[in-house]
Every structure is written in structure tokens, then in C-alpha cells.
Motif scaffolding. Structure first.
Motif, mmCIF file in Angstrom:
data_model
loop_
_atom_site.group_PDB
_atom_site.id
_atom_site.type_symbol
_atom_site.label_atom_id
_atom_site.label_comp_id
_atom_site.label_asym_id
_atom_site.label_seq_id
_atom_site.Cartn_x
_atom_site.Cartn_y
_atom_site.Cartn_z
ATOM 1 N N GLU A 349 -2.087 24.758 5.742
ATOM 2 C CA GLU A 349 -3.304 25.291 5.138
ATOM 3 C C GLU A 349 -2.964 25.689 3.705
ATOM 4 O O GLU A 349 -2.165 26.594 3.475
ATOM 5 C CB GLU A 349 -3.789 26.499 5.941
ATOM 6 N N VAL A 350 -3.562 24.983 2.753
ATOM 7 C CA VAL A 350 -3.208 25.165 1.352
ATOM 8 C C VAL A 350 -4.450 25.539 0.550
ATOM 9 O O VAL A 350 -5.529 24.958 0.741
ATOM 10 C CB VAL A 350 -2.590 23.865 0.768
ATOM 11 N N TYR A 351 -4.284 26.525 -0.330
ATOM 12 C CA TYR A 351 -5.376 26.922 -1.217
ATOM 13 C C TYR A 351 -5.072 26.443 -2.631
ATOM 14 O O TYR A 351 -3.973 26.643 -3.145
ATOM 15 C CB TYR A 351 -5.546 28.445 -1.228
ATOM 16 N N ARG A 352 -6.065 25.783 -3.258
ATOM 17 C CA ARG A 352 -5.978 25.408 -4.662
ATOM 18 C C ARG A 352 -7.263 25.853 -5.337
ATOM 19 O O ARG A 352 -8.360 25.457 -4.944
ATOM 20 C CB ARG A 352 -5.821 23.893 -4.824
ATOM 21 N N ASP A 353 -7.104 26.714 -6.348
ATOM 22 C CA ASP A 353 -8.260 27.240 -7.094
ATOM 23 C C ASP A 353 -9.287 27.875 -6.155
ATOM 24 O O ASP A 353 -10.501 27.711 -6.318
ATOM 25 C CB ASP A 353 -8.919 26.127 -7.925
ATOM 26 N N GLY A 354 -8.759 28.568 -5.158
ATOM 27 C CA GLY A 354 -9.628 29.303 -4.247
ATOM 28 C C GLY A 354 -10.247 28.473 -3.146
ATOM 29 O O GLY A 354 -10.973 29.009 -2.307
ATOM 30 N N VAL A 669 -0.297 19.120 -4.368
ATOM 31 C CA VAL A 669 -1.216 19.498 -5.442
ATOM 32 C C VAL A 669 -1.987 18.275 -5.940
ATOM 33 O O VAL A 669 -3.202 18.342 -6.178
ATOM 34 C CB VAL A 669 -0.451 20.175 -6.597
ATOM 35 N N VAL A 670 -1.295 17.143 -6.099
ATOM 36 C CA VAL A 670 -1.973 15.909 -6.502
ATOM 37 C C VAL A 670 -3.011 15.516 -5.458
ATOM 38 O O VAL A 670 -4.129 15.088 -5.783
ATOM 39 C CB VAL A 670 -0.957 14.761 -6.708
ATOM 40 N N LEU A 671 -2.649 15.678 -4.171
ATOM 41 C CA LEU A 671 -3.598 15.381 -3.099
ATOM 42 C C LEU A 671 -4.821 16.284 -3.196
ATOM 43 O O LEU A 671 -5.966 15.822 -3.028
ATOM 44 C CB LEU A 671 -2.917 15.554 -1.742
ATOM 45 N N ALA A 672 -4.599 17.573 -3.483
ATOM 46 C CA ALA A 672 -5.724 18.510 -3.626
ATOM 47 C C ALA A 672 -6.624 18.091 -4.784
ATOM 48 O O ALA A 672 -7.861 18.150 -4.675
ATOM 49 C CB ALA A 672 -5.198 19.927 -3.837
ATOM 50 N N ASP A 673 -6.010 17.646 -5.887
ATOM 51 C CA ASP A 673 -6.808 17.146 -7.019
ATOM 52 C C ASP A 673 -7.632 15.934 -6.598
ATOM 53 O O ASP A 673 -8.791 15.779 -6.993
ATOM 54 C CB ASP A 673 -5.896 16.758 -8.181
ATOM 55 N N LEU A 674 -7.014 15.076 -5.801
ATOM 56 C CA LEU A 674 -7.687 13.861 -5.337
ATOM 57 C C LEU A 674 -8.873 14.220 -4.437
ATOM 58 O O LEU A 674 -9.973 13.648 -4.571
ATOM 59 C CB LEU A 674 -6.685 12.991 -4.574
ATOM 60 N N ILE A 675 -8.659 15.167 -3.550
ATOM 61 C CA ILE A 675 -9.736 15.599 -2.652
ATOM 62 C C ILE A 675 -10.875 16.223 -3.454
ATOM 63 O O ILE A 675 -12.062 15.978 -3.185
ATOM 64 C CB ILE A 675 -9.203 16.600 -1.610
#
Length: 680
Positions: A349-354, A669-675
Motif C-alpha cells: 500500500e503506497v501513497y503518492r501525493d496523498g 514511483v514511476v508506476l504511480a505516475d503512470l497510474i
């Protein structure tokens, strides 16, 4: 067989550490008739069936000669210049000799080497003054390529004086007393003398024939019967240890590969090309320096019962063991099934920019297939089947995207690379294979089902090879996922293991085997993976440059080329615009995020160390360099410990900060940007 006896007196007041060396005349080793026959057989097999149909001629003869000399004396510490000039009369004859099964030239070269080896040990034992002056400003050359062969014995003695002085200085800087230093160096050279004295004719034959085989390409090898037998034993039984294949490089024990599924692999603490300097047992056992040890003895120290602890002092790949601070790592031994290559899945479970993301991570150690069961139509284990089960489990956990970790995956089954690719594309070609006769086969995924169609990143490093490159190359060519990490190894060749007994079935004695390059891989776009590997879309800092690590580090590696591409239908998952945006975001983090800045600095230091050609033999200078390296090492450890709290952002907003592995962290992090872009 020649034996050495080395006796020592206590090192006092600068007296010679060795008091006496007794040697017998070195026995000359010579080939047998059976070896002559086998040499002719290997020569015929390679010239007829190798992928490139390489001619065994004067040009190849020079390559064999140079490689054989380098195999015996890579650091130019034994042969004299006059030896090389004298032995050079074989330089353009080895091709004719080996086709005729004439091996006396190879044995003469080895016997000359062994004579020089004995002379070196006698020099260290009887003539070298161990009362070194560490205040003088002198240096030792550590780049053997920049050295010429010693012009005479006096020059070679001086070279060895510096070698021993450097080794003594390393121990002195490590806090060893003079008496302990003398004793340790004595033991080191006793082990070396035992190694060379135990060589038999069959060992020389193995060494020379493998050098001959590798002159065709680095993945073509000769295995003597005993080598083949030991290989089969290792492949069929369980071992208890850390799960790493070791080899020797100069005086150091080097990690040749990490066994998929073993404790070393799962720990992520030790990797290919790391060097092991010392070994300790349990939590409190004292470290034993293993520099200069025989490989078998190091293996025995590291191997042990399941559940016990072994501690290692290692220098990471790309760093010099003479200028870098060794890291201490702890690994719990376990029973290692060498076919234990099962992929591992976990959800984070990862949070990026909230924003919360459920990220599935699939670590794939290798591409394996239970071939016999597969052929018999029985239920079988395979990488693809296991990954499919993980994906099914991920679906029930509502994942937003996946990371496929292929780091240090050395490959395996070609069919599995094709089948695994099929889980992420509808159908189509995955790889092309060009055979030695020029014909091209296409490996296709014929199943139109796409098991997973969501966002995906593929994490690679320099040691992702072969089948890993087929899969990652297909994902890139189909625009199916984003590649993150380092450029892959660049191995684009196919080998088969061939028993020599099948060519002479009436021979009662068991002959050796040849691992022979028979084909090349090509991506569906027509490009070979040879040398170039697969380049990531988001490239992370790497200490592993192609000319030093990977296929391009091999002098005889086959060349890169390309063939016509196949007819394949790209997806629209990843566009050039998306790649550009992801890369731009990565560049911003590289300039600002502590975990990436720290990684880049560490890589830069490693690259600088790799360029060092000389090493100071002055105590104060070396101590200063060591202190600076230790200070930086401690600062980096402190930085890593504090990254979770000092990342410039609240970890409730960006919980990826809890991931200490910078490569995995950035792929997430790249995956989160992609999502966030709405892909998938």
C-alpha cells in the motif's frame, strides 16, 4: 607430485617472515593419448557446428595463445618477457596442433608457468625483506593491461615486493599486528602453493580446452568428465548455505551468480560480482580473512546447516577491494533447492501525493519449466503458471498496477519467456531465433487472452540476461509496460550442451561435454539483444558500465546485428509522449529526491574507483583514503536510515519513502505516475 613445505619463524624486528622453503623439482605434466583424441573431436565439433562457423586458423591461434597466457597469468606476475617471447613460437601453430590433437605446446606453456610460480614463492619465502618502509611515496599499478611483462628477474622481484607490501599494508590498516600480518601472508602463499602443486594433467587439459572453446565465443565451453559430473550433482541435490555460485578473480572470491530462491537472493544483500573478503560464523564469531584462499575452502566456510548464521565482509560490485570499505552482512543459511525458482508476489500500500495505490510486486528469479512433466502432458510447474496464480491473487486485492522485478534474473527457458509475455499481450510474435544455417524461427504467443491489462513497470539491471531480455524487450516493443532501471546484460545467444560420447560410442571412458552456441535471439523489431541488451525507458544511475560488466566485457562476444522485423501489433498503452513525461518527472526527482541523489553520488564514486590504475603504498596516504571512504560510507548509512523521515515530504503522503531499495522505490514511483496518467 611436487610438494612445498614452508616453515615460519615469528616476525620480529623486521626479520624475514619465512625461515625455510624446501622444494623438489617440479614434475612436468604431459598429455595422454585419450586427451589427444578428445581434442581432435572438440575441434571438429566446434568448427562444424558453432553458430559462426569460425575457421580454426592462424588468426584464431593467436587468440587462443593470448587467452591461455592471460588465463594463467592475468596480472603479469609470473611470466618474464623472455618467456613470452620464447613461447610465442606457438602463437600461429596452436590451430594446427589442436586439429591434430597435438597438446605438448599447451602443456609446455603450463609447465613454464608452474616453474615461474615456484620461483616466485621461493623469492617471497627466502629473499623478500618484510621490513617495509611505509613512509616512502611509491605506488603499485593495479591495472594489469597497462603493464608490460617484466624484462628480467630483478624487475619481477620489484613487482612482487610491491604486491606483498600492498597486501601487508591492507592488513596493517585493518588493525592487524605485524606478527599477525606475517602469519596471514605465510598462510596465504602456503594455500597458493598447495593449489598449484595439486594440478594434474587432466586439470591442464580442462583449462586449455575451455580456453580454446571460449575463443569461439564466451558462452561456448568445454567441461571435462569430472567437471560435468560435479555440475550434475550440484544441479540435482539440495545444498545448505546462502545460495551463491562463487569463483576466483585474482586473489579474491567473487560472486559469479546468485541462486534464484536462495537466502542470498531473498536478502538482496549480495549480488553478482561482489567480492568476499572475510567470513565469520554466527553472531559473534571472529572474521577469517579469505583473500588468497582456494575456492573450495571458502565455500566450506560459507556453507553450513539450515538456520545457522554466516557473516560476510564484502565489497560491492564495481568497487575496488583495495580502496573501498567492506560492508558486513548477515545471512541465515537455508536448504537450497537449485530448482527453487518460484516467483514471489506481494502487495504494498503506497501513497503518492496523498493518493493511495495498491501496488503488486512480482519478483521473478528465473524462467523455469518442469520440462519432463510438460512433455508428458502432466501437471507441471513453470514461471508462467506461478505468475498467473499471483496475478489472480492480485485481482482479488484490487491492485492498481504491478512491478515485475527481473533484476539478476539470468534467464532460463525460452518457452517461458514467450508464455509469460503472453499474459500481458493479446497474441503475436515474441522472439525470433536465427539458426546457424540462417533460417529464422518465430516464437509466438498464440493465446488471445490477456491475463493482466493494467499499468506495469518492469525493473531490470545489468545482470538481467537472456530470457529476461526477451520478455522485457517484448514488453517494450509492444508498448505494453515501462522499463525502469539499468540496461540489461546483452546476451543474445543460444547454447546447447553436447556430450562427446555420442560421437564415439565405442569408447569406454567417459568423455567431456561441450556447451555450444548454436543460434541468436532477436527482438520482434529485428534488433539483436547481443551487446546492446534492452535499454530502459527510465534509466537509473548504474555503476556497471557495458565494457566492464555484461556481454560487451567479453573480448570474443559475437557482434550485434539485426534482421527483418516481424509483423506484430503494438498496443497503445505506452506512447512516446507518456515515456517523455515519465522521464521528465524522473529527472526532477534525480535532482531533488535524496534517495536518488544519494544513489547517483554512490554510483559516481564507484565509477571513479573503477578508473584507478595505481594505488599508494604510503601508510598515511592510504589511511587518509580509507578514512575518507569510511566517513562517506557512514554518512551514506546514516542517510539511508534517515530517508524515511527526511525525504522532504510527510511519509503519510508518500509512503514509498519506507522502501530502502532505491531501484525498487523508483520503479514504484514511476508506476504511480503512470497510474495517475490514467493508463490501463
Amino acid at each position: 607430485m611436487k610438494k612445498f613445505l614452508i616453515y615460519s619463524l615469528v616476525f620480529l624486528f623486521g626479520f624475514n617472515a619465512f625461515s625455510q622453503v624446501e622444494t623438489e623439482e617440479v614434475a612436468k605434466l604431459s598429455p595422454t593419448k585419450e586427451e589427444s583424441m578428445e581434442a581432435r573431436l572438440v575441434a571438429g565439433l566446434l568448427s562444424q557446428y558453432h553458430y559462426e562457423k569460425t575457421a580454426i586458423d592462424d588468426q584464431l591461434s593467436k587468440i587462443i595463445f593470448d587467452s591461455y597466457i592471460k588465463t594463467l597469468d592475468a596480472n603479469k606476475q609470473y611470466f618474464l618477457k623472455e618467456d613470452i617471447e620464447y613461447l610465442s613460437r606457438f602463437e600461429d601453430r596452436l590451430d594446427d596442433h589442436i586439429k591434430l590433437g597435438y597438446l605438448l605446446s599447451a602443456y609446455e606453456i603450463f609447465n613454464t608457468f608452474r616453474e615461474r610460480f615456484v620461483e616466485r614463492i621461493e623469492f617471497v619465502a627466502n629473499e623478500l625483506d618484510f621490513n617495509f618502509d611505509y613512509t616512502t611515496d611509491e605506488y603499485i599499478v593495479i591495472d594489469s593491461d597497462s603493464l608490460d611483462w617484466a624484462a628480467n628477474e630483478e624487475a619481477l622481484n620489484e613487482r612482487w615486493r610491491k604486491v606483498i607490501k600492498s597486501q601487508a599494508l591492507e592488513l596493517k590498516l585493518d588493525g592487524e599486528a605485524d606478527t599477525a600480518i606475517a602469519s596471514e601472508l605465510i598462510e596465504r602463499y602456503e594455500r597458493l602453493t598447495n593449489t598449484i602443486s595439486e594440478y594434474e594433467g587432466r586439470d591442464v587439459f580442462q583449462l586449455y580446452m575451455n580456453t580454446f572453446a571460449e575463443s569461439f565465443d564466451p558462452h561456448t565451453n568445454y567441461f571435462s568428465p569430472i567437471t560435468s559430473e560435479n555440475f550434475q550433482i550440484r544441479m540435482s541435490q539440495s545444498l545448505e548455505g546462502i545460495g551463491a555460485t562463487l569463483t576466483t578473480q585474482n586473489d579474491y572470491t567473487r560472486v559469479a551468480s546468485v541462486v534464484p530462491g536462495g537466502p542470498a537472493f531473498e536478502s538482496k544483500l549480495i549480488n553478482t560480482d561482489d567480492k568476499i573478503l572475510a567470513v565469520a560464523q554466527g553472531v559473534k564469531g571472529e572474521f577469517v580473512n579469505v583473500i588468497g584462499w582456494r575456492l573450495d575452502d571458502v565455500v566450506q566456510l560459507i556453507r553450513g546447516p539450515k538456520g545457522t548464521i554466516v557473516r560476510l565482509k564484502i565489497v560491492k560490485a564495481g568497487k575496488s577491494p583495495t580502496t573501498s570499505i567492506a560492508e558486513e552482512i548477515t545471512i541465515v543459511r537455508d536448504k537450497i533447492k537449485l530448482d527453487n525458482q518460484v516467483p514471489i508476489g506481494e502487495v504494498r500500500e503506497v501513497y503518492r501525493d496523498g493518493i493511495k495505490y495498491n501496488v503488486g510486486i512480482i519478483t521473478i528469479p528465473s524462467f523455469y519449466l518442469e520440462f519432463e512433466a510438460y512433455q508428458n502432458g502432466e501437471e507441471y510447474g513453470s514461471t508462467t503458471n506461478d505468475v498467473q496464480k499471483i496475478l489472480s491473487d492480485f485481482e482479488s486485492q484490487n491492485i492498481d498496477g504491478i512491478v515485475i522485478d527481473l533484476r539478476s534474473n539470468g534467464g532460463g527457458s525460452l518457452q517461458e519467456a514467450i508464455d509469460l509475455s503472453g499474459l500481458f499481450i493479446e497474441k503475436g510474435p515474441v522472439v525470433q531465433i536465427r539458426n546457424t544455417d540462417g533460417t529464422v524461427e518465430v516464437g509466438e504467443d498464440k493465446d488471445p487472452a490477456m491475463v493482466y491489462n493494467g499499468p506495469m513497470t518492469i525493473l531490470t539491471n545489468r545482470f538481467s540476461a537472456s530470457a529476461s531480455e526477451i520478455f522485457s524487450g517484448a514488453m517494450k516493443d509492444y508498448n505494453r509496460g515501462v522499463l525502469v532501471g539499468e540496461t540489461t546484460f546483452g546476451k543474445g545467444t543460444v547454447q546447447n550442451l553436447i556430450s562427446l560420447n555420442q560421437f564415439v560410442p565405442k569408447v569406454e571412458d567417459k568423455l567431456g561435454q561441450v556447451k555450444l552456441t548454436l543460434a541468436k535471439y532477436y527482438r520482434v523489431n529485428g534488433s539483436s539483444t547481443q551487446h546492446k541488451g534492452v535499454t530502459p525507458d527510465v534509466k537509473l544511475p548504474s555503476p556497471f558500465e557495458a565494457e566492464n560488466f555484461g556481454e560487451s566485457s567479453y573480448e570474443r562476444a559475437l557482434e550485434w546485428d539485426e534482421i527483418d522485423g516481424t509483423d506484430y501489433q503494438q498496443t497503445n498503452f505506452i506512447t512516446d509522449d507518456i515515456r517523455s513525461k515519465l522521464k521528465a518527472k524522473h529527472e526532477e526527482r534525480l535532482a531533488e529526491a535524496p534517495y536518488l541523489k544519494n544513489l547517483a553520488q554512490d554510483v559516481e564514486e564507484s565509477l571513479v574507483n573503477q578508473q584507478k590504475h595505481i594505488l599508494s603504498l604510503n601508510y598515511e596516504q592510504r589511511k587518509k583514503e580509507n578514512d575518507e571512504a569510511l566517513k562517506k560510507h557512514n554518512e551514506e548509512r546514516a542517510m539511508n536510515e534517515s530517508l524515511k523521515e527526511s525525504d522532504g515530504e510527510d511519509k503519510k503522503i508518500n509512503s514509498d519513502s519506507e522502501i530502502s531499495d532505491p531501484y525498487l522505490r523508483e520503479s514504484i514511483v514511476v508506476l504511480a505516475d503512470l497510474i495517475a496518467m490514467g493508463i490501463g
